[in-house]
Design an enzyme around this catalytic site. Sequence first.
Site, PDB file in Angstrom:
ATOM      1  N   ALA A 138       0.811  -1.215   0.000  1.00  0.00           N
ATOM      2  CA  ALA A 138       0.000   0.000   0.000  1.00  0.00           C
ATOM      3  C   ALA A 138       0.848   1.271   0.000  1.00  0.00           C
ATOM      4  O   ALA A 138       0.316   2.363  -0.106  1.00  0.00           O
ATOM      5  CB  ALA A 138      -0.932   0.007   1.216  1.00  0.00           C
ATOM      6  N   CYS A 139       2.167   1.120   0.096  1.00  0.00           N
ATOM      7  CA  CYS A 139       3.077   2.261   0.203  1.00  0.00           C
ATOM      8  C   CYS A 139       3.781   2.522  -1.130  1.00  0.00           C
ATOM      9  O   CYS A 139       4.436   1.632  -1.677  1.00  0.00           O
ATOM     10  CB  CYS A 139       4.120   1.972   1.284  1.00  0.00           C
ATOM     11  SG  CYS A 139       5.484   3.149   1.333  1.00  0.00           S
ATOM     12  N   GLY A 140       3.651   3.728  -1.653  1.00  0.00           N
ATOM     13  CA  GLY A 140       4.283   4.088  -2.917  1.00  0.00           C
ATOM     14  C   GLY A 140       5.793   3.971  -2.871  1.00  0.00           C
ATOM     15  O   GLY A 140       6.422   3.496  -3.825  1.00  0.00           O
TER      16      GLY A 140
END
Length: 143
Positions: free
Chosen positions: A12-14
């Site tokens: 979920a983390c860019g």
Amino acid sequence: MSTSIKIYHNPACGTSRNTLALIKNTGIEPEIIEYLKNPPSKEQLVQLIHDAGLSVREALRQNVEPYINLQLEQSHWSDDALLYFMLQYPILINRPFVVTEKGTRLCRPSEVVLEILPLPQLGAFYKEDGEQIIDEHGQRVSG
């Protein structure tokens, strides 16, 4: 040449996704550890933090609810207490940590991973936001 790379990843983390893509841009398929689902042991976490040259507090995410609710910004918390909270609430572990034979880094920003990759980039690479990091010859683009 056998290469082993581990990434402690949050899909979920860019930043984590960009780091994973930079690793794959070398042609290496890393071991992906989704640390929110499979948190490291206390010993593994201590080793990651130590090998990355960080303090426990530097490895702690601050912009998440448990940090605020537990008032972890207060300086009286010991390293052991902070580690306990990181293991109870893995979202408190900053990410992504990457481990290669060349070292361990907390890859924030994602291009920090370039310091420890054992193979060169195979071609151009653009972050999700469109910023070019690697040119078509596999060389770092200077910012």
